[in-house]
Design a protein around this motif. Structure first.
Motif, short mmCIF file in Angstrom:
data_model
loop_
_atom_site.label_atom_id
_atom_site.label_comp_id
_atom_site.label_asym_id
_atom_site.label_seq_id
_atom_site.Cartn_x
_atom_site.Cartn_y
_atom_site.Cartn_z
N ASP A 1 -0.24 4.74 -7.59
CA ASP A 1 0.83 3.91 -7.03
C ASP A 1 0.31 2.51 -6.71
O ASP A 1 0.90 1.50 -7.11
N ARG B 1 0.09 11.41 6.59
CA ARG B 1 0.18 11.47 5.12
C ARG B 1 -1.13 11.12 4.42
O ARG B 1 -1.35 11.53 3.30
N HIS C 1 7.99 13.09 -0.71
CA HIS C 1 8.49 12.01 -1.57
C HIS C 1 8.00 12.19 -3.01
O HIS C 1 8.76 12.04 -3.95
N MET D 1 0.84 -1.21 0.00
CA MET D 1 0.00 0.00 0.00
C MET D 1 0.87 1.25 0.00
O MET D 1 1.88 1.31 0.69
N SER D 2 0.45 2.20 -0.78
CA SER D 2 1.26 3.41 -0.94
C SER D 2 1.35 4.22 0.35
O SER D 2 0.35 4.53 0.97
N GLU D 3 2.58 4.53 0.74
CA GLU D 3 2.81 5.36 1.93
C GLU D 3 3.55 6.63 1.52
O GLU D 3 4.20 7.29 2.35
N LEU D 4 3.44 6.94 0.27
CA LEU D 4 4.13 8.10 -0.30
C LEU D 4 3.72 9.38 0.42
O LEU D 4 2.53 9.64 0.63
#
Lengths: 123, 595
Positions: free
Chosen positions: B196, B119, B8, B1-4
């Motif tokens: 993502d 985030r 970033h 899973m996207s943690e962008l």
């Protein structure tokens, strides 16, 4: 070649096929390694950025190299080894194994892993 | 899973991702040279029948051919369609959101706001300095400009007193602007996370159920190769099933590449034998979907007829006073309703001789294309007037509250009107108008249309539909997404959460679109349009339900005029009437790229 179902064979031509199969096998492995390296290099910063893509991309590159490209190369190697035996003596597809290659053609292709297969304890 | 994080995302090297996509493409070409060599130099060369002839020789040549075929399919399906295309798509998606950040973050900083919070749910708040500036009656120039007051240059002068008395407005204005930036930032990150996660899923799913490799020569080869060949014949069906069931992880663009990679006979077999895997799938060309969906429609009507007959038969043996009878009767009515709805849809889009009907409108008249339908919930129908795959301009209408399959005629009438208007506005262009009831619309104004869940439920499907149109259409097609009423809320949620493929977004009679700013929609703000006529009660919708009215001044984007109908008409639904030619003509101009 003295085989029940073989009507014609030119051993030199078969050996040339073997060389091409081994050559492609080797190039495919080398090129898969290169693309996997490029893949990992790009995946690195994406992993650091905590994208979902980064790990998935790295795994995809490894999978491609280890499963699909390797699988293709390995099949060519297997067919090449079988043909290498065919160039020396008759062998049915179902009777073939790596030990046969070692016993018949191992000296001709000493760099191949299966060249020493008949010395392995499982043979 | 996207943690962008947003930092970033800002710093990602999208060029490197795209370059890797190019590297994979070049790699595919390089590898194809190997399979070519196998065929020309081995199968047809040194190992040809001239040099090696026997049943075994034939078997070996077949083995090499199968190995080459498999590798070519792998290169196409995995290396190219999955890996390279995923990289190109995600690089484009990240870069688009990066560009939004490049615009947004300096604005946040310039206005002395701060980005805070986790985030997944960023907040944009007033900084301590900005709080202090407002509290000490020394607001920044931009805030004075927004509130229409002059910046005070001394203590307790007249301007200061004005600022004091406008203190609430200063705070309200600053918080309102911060809220808009927050919506924008959250939308950017939501779309980036979505892209993502989708990219990761496409790559991960690829590894889940890979196709088998041919067996190696050796013991039991004869049996194994028979199994392998049988597997190959079922391979396309397996892929089609996974795509239709949504377990493949493939984007509509990837689906399109997969479809184009099939042989004509494979495509035809899927349409004929498994229309359910073709008709509803975004990324498969319109003509094929239409053919498959019309077959499915016939089948469903027949199936319902059979079920109705069986139910009627069963009812005859029941006690009319029993609960069982009541329940069976209710089920029978449901089946009849579904059958009538589908038959009505079929009548609308089909001539008496079974050929596709042409819609009313200026010459050349356009045929209907059925892109999807269903009887679940309030029903679904996706019908295009004209072929979106060949059109220069495609306008997709998303209808709102109380839209259902039973009233599909009226919804198609609106699409037909929009199509006629577009053809009159741009007679030299080819146009298509899609009526997209691809979601379960609210059945009631209170409470259903007050809830966001219907829009959230539709978001991903609308994203995929618009991206499917992009995948199957012409490269420079002008795409417009037009929502009416709750349909605008659907579009707003999809555009800000998942992202949609649209050059223009038009909100007609909107109760709010889930965001307070046009900037959050991922479409150039200049191409966002709103209209509400002066007698439409929708303008009374409070902002706390679905956000600010997009026709309001602070939302951004553009507004255009729509005329009312008669004073006693339902002016929420007169936008496609002849009394509103002004609004219709503007909409047609937008949809045909003339605004």
């Amino acid at each position: 070649m003295a085989g029940a179902d073989v009507f014609a064979m030119d051993p030199d031509e078969v050996r040339k096929s073997v060389e091409i199969l081994f050559e492609i096998e080797s190039e495919v492995d080398e090129q898969a390694s290169a693309i996997a390296t490029s893949n990992a290099e790009t995946a690195g910063p994406l992993k650091e950025a905590e994208t979902a893509l980064g790990p998935a991309l790295e795994a995809a590159g490894e999978w491609w190299q280890g499963e699909r490209a390797f699988g293709f190369g390995s099949l060519l190697g297997n067919t090449g080894e079988y043909l290498a035996v065919c160039a020396e003596e008759a062998v049915e597809v179902d009777d073939y194994n790596a030990g046969t290659f070692a016993s018949v053609a191992g000296d001709l292709y000493p760099e191949r892993a299966n060249a020493n297969a008949d010395a392995r304890p499982d043979w | 899973m996207s943690e962008l994080t947003w930092e970033h995302l800002r710093d990602l090297d999208c060029g490197a991702i795209r370059t890797l996509g190019d590297t994979w493409k070049a790699y595919v070409e390089q590898q194809l040279a190997h399979t070519e060599r196998l065929r020309t130099e081995v199968i047809e060369g040194h190992l040809s029948a001239e040099h090696f002839e026997s049943d075994t020789a034939t078997q070996v040549r077949e083995q090499i051919g199968m190995t080459a075929d498999r590798y070519e399919d792998d290169l196409s399906d995995y290396a190219s369609t999955r890996i390279a295309t995923t990289l190109f798509e995600v690089a484009d998606a990240f870069e688009k959101e990066q560009n939004e950040l490049k615009e947004l973050v300096p604005l946040i900083e310039q206005h002395d706001f701060e980005i805070e919070g986790p985030r997944s749910e960023y907040d944009v708040n007033l900084s301590g300095d900005l709080h202090q500036a407002i509290l000490t009656l020394n607001p920044p120039q931009w805030l004075c400009d927004m509130c229409g007051v002059q910046k005070p240059d001394g203590f307790w002068d007249l301007d200061t007193i004005k600022v004091l008395f406008n203190g609430v407005d200063l705070y309200g204005t600053a918080i309102g602007l911060a809220g808009q930036y927050q919506d924008w930032l959250r939308a950017v990150m939501s779309r980036a996370h979505d892209a993502d996660d989708e990219a990761a899923a496409a790559l991960s799913e690829m590894r889940e159920n890979p196709t088998e490799l041919p067996p190696r020569l050796g013991a039991t080869y004869d049996d194994l190769v028979d199994d392998y060949k049988e597997g190959v014949t079922e391979e396309v069906a397996g892929e089609a099933k996974a795509i239709a069931e949504g377990t493949s992880g493939m984007s509509p663009e990837q689906v399109n590449q997969w479809w184009e990679g099939l042989s004509e006979s494979e495509r035809q077999a899927l349409i004929e034998e498994h229309p359910e895997w073709v008709g509803p799938v975004d990324g498969i060309p319109t003509e094929s979907r239409d053919t498959a969906n019309r077959t499915l429609l016939d089948n469903d009507i027949d199936r319902l007829g059979t079920q109705i007959a069986a139910k009627e038969q069963a009812l005859q043996g029941m006690d009319p006073e029993s609960e069982e009878y009541e329940q069976a009767k209710e089920e029978l009515d449901g089946l009849k309703g579904d059958r009538d709805d589908l038959a009505n849809l079929q009548d609308r889009i089909t001539n008496d001789d079974g050929t596709p009907a042409l819609a009313e409108g200026p010459e050349p008249k356009q045929p209907y294309y059925l892109l999807g339908f269903g009887t679940q919930d309030s029903g679904r129908a996706i019908v295009s007037v004209g072929n979106p795959d060949t059109a220069d301009n495609v306008n997709t209408l998303v209808p709102g509250t109380t839209s259902n399959l039973t009233d599909v005629d009226g919804l198609i009438n609106r699409a037909e009107t929009m199509q006629s208007d577009a053809q009159l506005a741009a007679p030299g262009a080819s146009n298509a108008t899609v009526m997209w009831l691809g979601y379960d619309a609210p059945d009631t104004i209170v409470p259903e249309a007050m809830q966001e869940r219907w829009a959230d439920g539709a978001s991903n499907d609308l994203e995929r539909f618009t991206k499917g149109l992009d995948a199957t259409g012409q490269p420079n097609t002008n795409h417009t997404l037009t929502g009416h009423s709750y349909g605008t809320t659907v579009i707003g949620h999809a555009a800000s959460q998942d992202g949609v493929n649209a050059d223009n977004i038009v909100f007609v009679a909107s109760p709010g679109v889930g965001t307070d700013t046009a900037s959050a929609l991922g479409v150039d703000e200049d191409n966002v349009w709103s209209t509400t006529n002066s007698l439409d009660p929708i303008q009374l919708s409070p902002d706390f339900l679905h956000g600010a009215n997009p026709a309001g001044e602070d939302f951004g984007g553009n507004t255009f005029h729509s005329d009312t109908g008669a004073w006693n008409a339902n002016n929420h639904s007169t936008y496609w009437d002849d009394t509103n030619m002004a609004g219709r003509e503007t909409l047609a101009d937008i949809a045909t790229g003339q605004r």
